[in-house]
Scaffold this motif. Structure first.
Motif, PDB file in Angstrom:
ATOM      1  N   GLY A 246       0.779  -1.184   0.147  1.00  0.00           N
ATOM      2  CA  GLY A 246      -0.005  -0.014   0.137  1.00  0.00           C
ATOM      3  C   GLY A 246       0.681   1.359   0.087  1.00  0.00           C
ATOM      4  N   ASP A 247       2.059   1.299  -0.073  1.00  0.00           N
ATOM      5  CA  ASP A 247       2.987   2.331  -0.108  1.00  0.00           C
ATOM      6  C   ASP A 247       2.884   3.103  -0.977  1.00  0.00           C
ATOM      7  N   ALA A 248       2.489   2.374  -2.481  1.00  0.00           N
ATOM      8  CA  ALA A 248       2.363   3.296  -3.752  1.00  0.00           C
ATOM      9  C   ALA A 248       1.112   4.057  -3.690  1.00  0.00           C
ATOM     10  N   GLN A 249       0.331   3.808  -2.583  1.00  0.00           N
ATOM     11  CA  GLN A 249      -0.847   5.084  -2.570  1.00  0.00           C
ATOM     12  C   GLN A 249      -0.507   6.401  -2.449  1.00  0.00           C
ATOM     13  N   PRO A 250      -0.966   7.481  -3.062  1.00  0.00           N
ATOM     14  CA  PRO A 250      -0.492   8.614  -2.881  1.00  0.00           C
ATOM     15  C   PRO A 250      -1.174   9.186  -1.297  1.00  0.00           C
ATOM     16  N   ASP A 251      -0.120  10.000  -0.635  1.00  0.00           N
ATOM     17  CA  ASP A 251      -0.372  10.278   0.631  1.00  0.00           C
ATOM     18  C   ASP A 251       0.413  11.816   0.740  1.00  0.00           C
ATOM     19  N   LEU A 252       0.069  12.504   1.568  1.00  0.00           N
ATOM     20  CA  LEU A 252       0.421  13.696   2.261  1.00  0.00           C
ATOM     21  C   LEU A 252       1.207  13.261   3.371  1.00  0.00           C
ATOM     22  N   GLU A 253       2.670  13.385   3.329  1.00  0.00           N
ATOM     23  CA  GLU A 253       3.298  13.439   4.647  1.00  0.00           C
ATOM     24  C   GLU A 253       3.944  14.481   4.997  1.00  0.00           C
ATOM     25  N   VAL A 254       3.802  14.854   6.530  1.00  0.00           N
ATOM     26  CA  VAL A 254       4.469  16.072   7.071  1.00  0.00           C
ATOM     27  C   VAL A 254       5.551  15.557   8.220  1.00  0.00           C
ATOM     28  N   VAL A 255       6.581  15.976   7.990  1.00  0.00           N
ATOM     29  CA  VAL A 255       7.768  15.868   8.973  1.00  0.00           C
ATOM     30  C   VAL A 255       8.315  17.105   9.796  1.00  0.00           C
ATOM     31  N   PHE A 256       7.528  17.168  11.132  1.00  0.00           N
ATOM     32  CA  PHE A 256       8.264  18.308  12.197  1.00  0.00           C
ATOM     33  C   PHE A 256       9.501  17.884  12.556  1.00  0.00           C
ATOM     34  N   PHE A 257      10.546  18.333  12.087  1.00  0.00           N
ATOM     35  CA  PHE A 257      11.925  18.203  12.540  1.00  0.00           C
ATOM     36  C   PHE A 257      12.427  18.474  13.829  1.00  0.00           C
ATOM     37  N   ASP A 258      13.205  18.065  14.428  1.00  0.00           N
ATOM     38  CA  ASP A 258      13.611  18.074  15.874  1.00  0.00           C
ATOM     39  C   ASP A 258      15.117  19.201  15.246  1.00  0.00           C
ATOM     40  N   VAL A 259      14.590  20.399  15.420  1.00  0.00           N
ATOM     41  CA  VAL A 259      15.906  21.445  15.321  1.00  0.00           C
ATOM     42  C   VAL A 259      16.377  22.206  16.196  1.00  0.00           C
TER      43      VAL A 259
ATOM     44  N   LEU B  76       6.724  19.039   3.965  1.00  0.00           N
ATOM     45  CA  LEU B  76       5.563  18.591   3.388  1.00  0.00           C
ATOM     46  C   LEU B  76       5.786  17.865   2.106  1.00  0.00           C
ATOM     47  N   SER B  77       5.721  16.478   1.986  1.00  0.00           N
ATOM     48  CA  SER B  77       5.528  15.775   0.672  1.00  0.00           C
ATOM     49  C   SER B  77       4.360  15.644   0.205  1.00  0.00           C
ATOM     50  N   LEU B  78       3.965  16.323  -0.870  1.00  0.00           N
ATOM     51  CA  LEU B  78       2.547  16.148  -1.406  1.00  0.00           C
ATOM     52  C   LEU B  78       2.431  14.743  -2.166  1.00  0.00           C
ATOM     53  N   PRO B  79       1.105  14.517  -2.455  1.00  0.00           N
ATOM     54  CA  PRO B  79       0.872  13.376  -3.071  1.00  0.00           C
ATOM     55  C   PRO B  79       1.361  13.158  -4.515  1.00  0.00           C
ATOM     56  N   ASN B  80       1.427  14.408  -5.257  1.00  0.00           N
ATOM     57  CA  ASN B  80       1.890  14.505  -6.582  1.00  0.00           C
ATOM     58  C   ASN B  80       3.498  14.534  -6.643  1.00  0.00           C
ATOM     59  N   GLY B  81       4.050  14.118  -5.474  1.00  0.00           N
ATOM     60  CA  GLY B  81       5.764  14.106  -5.599  1.00  0.00           C
ATOM     61  C   GLY B  81       6.323  15.539  -5.444  1.00  0.00           C
ATOM     62  N   ARG B  82       5.576  16.557  -5.137  1.00  0.00           N
ATOM     63  CA  ARG B  82       6.290  17.688  -4.924  1.00  0.00           C
ATOM     64  C   ARG B  82       6.456  18.052  -3.449  1.00  0.00           C
ATOM     65  N   HIS B  83       7.187  18.905  -2.892  1.00  0.00           N
ATOM     66  CA  HIS B  83       7.787  19.200  -1.646  1.00  0.00           C
ATOM     67  C   HIS B  83       7.962  20.629  -1.135  1.00  0.00           C
ATOM     68  N   LEU B  84       7.186  20.927  -0.088  1.00  0.00           N
ATOM     69  CA  LEU B  84       7.111  22.096   0.587  1.00  0.00           C
ATOM     70  C   LEU B  84       7.747  22.175   1.816  1.00  0.00           C
TER      71      LEU B  84
ATOM     72  N   TRP C  33       6.773  12.625  12.601  1.00  0.00           N
ATOM     73  CA  TRP C  33       6.433  12.224  11.200  1.00  0.00           C
ATOM     74  C   TRP C  33       5.019  11.648  11.011  1.00  0.00           C
ATOM     75  N   LEU C  34       4.287  12.500  10.245  1.00  0.00           N
ATOM     76  CA  LEU C  34       2.788  12.149  10.107  1.00  0.00           C
ATOM     77  C   LEU C  34       2.518  11.920   8.607  1.00  0.00           C
ATOM     78  N   ARG C  35       1.464  11.098   8.573  1.00  0.00           N
ATOM     79  CA  ARG C  35       1.042  10.555   7.192  1.00  0.00           C
ATOM     80  C   ARG C  35      -0.552  10.694   7.024  1.00  0.00           C
ATOM     81  N   SER C  36      -1.021  11.391   6.068  1.00  0.00           N
ATOM     82  CA  SER C  36      -2.380  11.385   5.714  1.00  0.00           C
ATOM     83  C   SER C  36      -3.037  10.538   4.401  1.00  0.00           C
ATOM     84  N   ASP C  37      -3.925   9.881   4.292  1.00  0.00           N
ATOM     85  CA  ASP C  37      -4.221   9.522   3.155  1.00  0.00           C
ATOM     86  C   ASP C  37      -5.713  10.275   2.887  1.00  0.00           C
ATOM     87  N   GLY C  38      -6.135  11.170   3.580  1.00  0.00           N
ATOM     88  CA  GLY C  38      -7.132  12.054   3.175  1.00  0.00           C
ATOM     89  C   GLY C  38      -8.119  11.610   4.005  1.00  0.00           C
ATOM     90  N   GLN C  39      -8.265  10.689   4.779  1.00  0.00           N
ATOM     91  CA  GLN C  39      -9.096  10.249   5.665  1.00  0.00           C
ATOM     92  C   GLN C  39      -8.727  10.183   7.241  1.00  0.00           C
TER      93      GLN C  39
END
Length: 827
Positions: free
Chosen positions: A560-573, A581-589, A813-819
């Protein structure tokens, strides 16, 4: 070069290699199946041993049977289980171990013990391993055991005199006073796990001291080995300091002769790593070969001139060579690669002296088994893996390569030397490729060419250094001459590495390989190449490698890792903010880039490591919430190293050098930057709504920067994230007034690191609504502001939020599948 008996590969003639392989497999299995206890492994080993004995008896009573196969399998399982039992036993800590005290100690403590290794001095202090035998918490002495890494720091105040630690040696009996702590886990997914690194070396706690009272030398318990090593190291340092004039060659010689790379600056080490020449600065089989085999060869004609018999000559030169090699390995601190080379050299030299054909692969197995018996966690050491992979590949692949080279190509001594060096470098590069891609994500192919010049330069440098040490103290002119030759060799070595970094940087093969399927496929591919003269075995290995590669390709589909997800990593800096933010279409913010100060740079240390580890070569946008150094300090490092599509900010001018540097870099690199205000949105992914909620207008110069923070609402399907920067009361009041219940989110980045100037009751109520969101606080454990404030944490928790603080959790590190939103376990 390996002997002709090493190829083709016949495993039955190399029993030590098979034993070491099974033992290592058991250690790896126990590491993965950490819940399996010692006695379980012992039971498996005993059962397998009984099966082996029964199978041998069965095979002897029958002319044709499967008893031999069963006995072989039983023996392999028994050896594997013994490896698992050994790791399990090695990791069990007794009740009086220092690790248990470290886990419950929160105040300074005095430890007494013995310095277990050669202290390493650096600009900021000294570091060494202490084998503790007593501890004094609250003026009560307790017997303890175990190793502690001690770091004694120099005073930061330049007016306070520096503390002299130069007299500290291995074997000294010392008392140290400082803060005892358990090993810290890694803070971010791509961070080097220093705690695990220390644990693999049998070190289970750390102690830090900060003033001249932190250390007291109370005697010495140095044994013969330590006394010899200390004397050799002291003489070596003095000779290098006296007879080698330039700093850089002296630093290289310290690495080659003493395994001390602390004097080589970070930029130089990075250059050597990028060009595939780092192995020349680490004590390895190459250096043992240069020191020992050269001496072994030179002694033969010298001893024959004495009129001795062949047997006497061989015994004497073997003994002298092994004694010198042993002294060299002990003086360097006995790193795994040097111990491996010493064991192999011992077996090969003794074999030659006793007229027994040396078997390099079998010697390699004996060396591996010896190291794993001393410390099973050597198996997980990168140096161990690289050393054995390189030698194994050289032994098995070079004969295959040589078979494909026409005789005319190697006519002449120069051609043979160049061809041999190239084939050895090629084999070592191929053999270590899986290890390099797994640990470092990079294979520098430039070394294939650069080694032709760098290895001779290293030989000259090392030989000059050895003669400098040999003549130092009694033949100064000769020592000066030797030191000058070492400087010439080191200068050439530096030139080769820097030229390679400038001209051959394009030759690096990049990309981390973390999948076990792909690593297995690469390993089987190398074995297929090694069995090049046995087509049936070769094609079976190729087929198996292809199957593993196919499994690796399809694994994301069935998991199921191939499914598009929104991933957000809050770093310890630390005391700063940075979220990817890694967006479902492969872009990164990237939202904020962490802190930069005189001691750390979050961009270079944390963010770049993460981006490279996960194959992210471009940030499509970077949002700087406001122009404080703890939010965009890491941006210059990112701008210099990776492609950035655009930088979004609140438009507030700010009078700091960091601000000027950042905007100057953006201008010189042509990176687009623009201002956003409430109501704007970022069009990066049609499936993700990136809405700017604040500020209403661009803050003017001198305005309160925190209240001008860019506030983002990120919505993907039925899930949402609220990123508030350092927005304080005034900004939060405006947000509640304008957006009300639209602030409801599943995840909120708590404003201003959990300060009471943020997180007003009204905002908390609107964000939570009737849900139970995650509230992430990006904050350092120790900070001058005393953040986060307890009342703020209580406010979020009382309202129903789950509070996650980066100082305690590490990166979140958080992951959202939209639900729904779920945490990703990365440790």
């Amino acid at each position: 070069m390996p002997s002709s008996s090493d190829h083709p590969i016949r495993w039955r003639s190399r029993p030590a290699l098979g034993v070491a392989g099974c033992f290592a497999l058991g250690i790896g299995g126990a590491h993965v199946a950490s819940g399996v206890g010692f006695w379980t492994w012992v039971g498996i080993a005993a059962g397998a041993a009984l099966v082996t004995v029964a199978s041998v008896g069965w095979a002897r009573r029958r002319l044709v049977s499967l008893g031999s196969l069963a006995a072989t399998l039983g023996l392999g399982i028994a050896l594997t289980a013994l490896g698992g039992a050994w790791l399990s036993a090695w990791q069990q800590l007794p009740a009086d171990h220092i690790a248990h005290l470290a886990a419950r100690t929160t105040f300074p403590i005095e430890l007494t013990g013995t310095v277990a290794d050669h202290p390493v001095e650096a600009e900021r202090g000294v570091r060494f391993t202490l084998t503790a035998d007593s501890a004094a918490p609250a003026e009560t002495y307790l017997p303890v055991q175990g190793n502690v890494q001690v770091a004694l720091w120099q005073p930061r105040d330049e007016e306070v005199p520096r503390i002299d630690y130069s007299g500290l040696q291995a074997g000294d009996r010392v008392r140290v006073l400082g803060t005892l702590r358990p090993l810290a886990p890694r803070r971010n997914p791509a961070d080097f796990d220093y705690g695990a690194y220390l644990a693999r070396r049998g070190i289970h706690a750390t102690l830090a001291g900060y003033d001249s009272t932190a250390l007291a030398v109370i005697g010495s318990e140095a044994g013969l080995q330590d006394r010899i090593a200390n004397a050799v190291r002291a003489h070596t340092r003095h000779a290098l300091q006296t007879h080698v004039r330039a700093d850089e060659p002296r630093a290289v010689l310290s690495a080659l002769l003493l395994a001390d790379r602390s004097r080589i600056d970070r930029e130089t080490r990075a250059t050597f790593a990028a060009t595939g020449l780092m192995h020349l600065l680490a004590i390895s089989g190459l250096h043992v070969l240069l020191v020992g085999m050269a001496l072994y060869g030179l002694l033969k004609p010298v001893l024959h001139r004495l009129g001795w018999s062949w047997r006497r000559v061989e015994v004497v030169r073997a003994a002298v060579t092994l004694a010198v090699l042993g002294l060299y390995v002990v003086a360097t601190g006995a790193p795994p690669s040097a111990v491996r080379a010493l064991v192999m050299a011992t077996l090969l030299i003794v074999g030659a002296a006793t007229e027994r054909a040396p078997n390099t692969l079998n010697a390699l197995g004996v060396a591996a088994l010896a190291l794993l018996m001393v410390r099973p966690t050597f198996l997980f050491d990168v140096g161990f893996q690289l050393s054995f992979a390189a030698v194994g590949a050289i032994v098995t692949l070079v004969p295959v390569f040589e078979g494909g080279i026409p005789a005319w190509w190697t006519a002449g001594r120069a051609r043979r030397w160049v061809t041999g060096m190239t084939l050895v470098s090629l084999a070592a590069t191929l053999g270590t490729m899986p290890v390099l891609l797994f640990h470092f994500g990079r294979v520098p192919l430039a070394g294939l060419v650069l080694n032709l010049a760098a290895i001779p330069a290293t030989t000259v440098t090392l030989a000059g250094g050895l003669f400098t040490v040999l003549f130092g103290g009694w033949a100064a002119p000769l020592a000066d001459l030797a030191g000058a030759s070492a400087e010439v060799g080191a200068t050439v070595l530096f030139w080769v590495s820097r030229a390679g970094a400038e001209w051959l940087a394009w030759s690096n093969v990049g990309g981390y390989v973390q999948s076990g399927w792909y690593l297995g496929a690469m390993t089987l591919g190398l074995l297929a190449l090694a069995f090049g003269l046995r087509p049936r075995v070769r094609w079976r290995l190729v087929a198996a490698a292809g199957c593993l590669a196919a499994f690796g390709v399809w694994q994301p589909v069935w998991t199921g890792d191939a499914q598009p997800d929104l991933e957000v990593v809050f770093f310890d800096v630390g005391q700063g903010d940075a979220a990817l933010l890694s967006l479902p279409n492969g872009r990164h913010l990237l939202v904020d880039a962490g802190v930069r100060d005189p001691y750390t740079d979050a961009g270079a240390r944390t963010l770049l490591s993460h981006l490279r580890r996960h194959g992210i070569n471009r940030l499509d946008a970077v949002v700087v919430t406001h122009p404080h150094a703890d939010h965009f300090g890491g941006l210059p490092a990112l701008l210099r190293e990776i492609e950035i599509g655009q930088v979004v900010h609140n438009g507030q001018p700010y009078g700091s050098h960091l601000y000027a540097e950042t905007f100057g870099l953006m201008d010189s690199l042509g990176v687009r930057n623009h201002t956003v205000v409430g109501g704007d949105s970022l069009a990066l992914d049609p499936a993700v709504h990136l809405q700017v909620l604040a500020p209403d207008i661009a803050p003017h110069l001198g305005a309160e920067a925190n209240d001008g923070s860019v506030v983002l609402k990120v919505t993907y399907g039925g899930t949402s994230f609220l990123l508030t920067g350092d927005a304080e009361h005034a900004a939060e009041t405006d947000l509640v007034a304008q957006y009300g219940d639209l602030l409801r989110s599943d995840v909120v980045k708590v404003g201003h690191h959990g300060s009471r100037t943020s997180s007003t009751p009204a905002l908390v109520e609107r964000v939570i609504g009737d849900g139970a969101p995650l509230a992430v606080v990006s904050v350092a454990k120790r900070n001058v502001h005393g953040l986060p404030d307890a009342e703020v944490l209580d406010r979020w928790q009382d309202a129903g939020a789950t509070v996650l603080q980066t100082w305690a959790e590490g990166a979140v590190w958080l992951r959202s599948d939209g639900q729904r939103v779920e945490r990703v376990a990365w440790r």
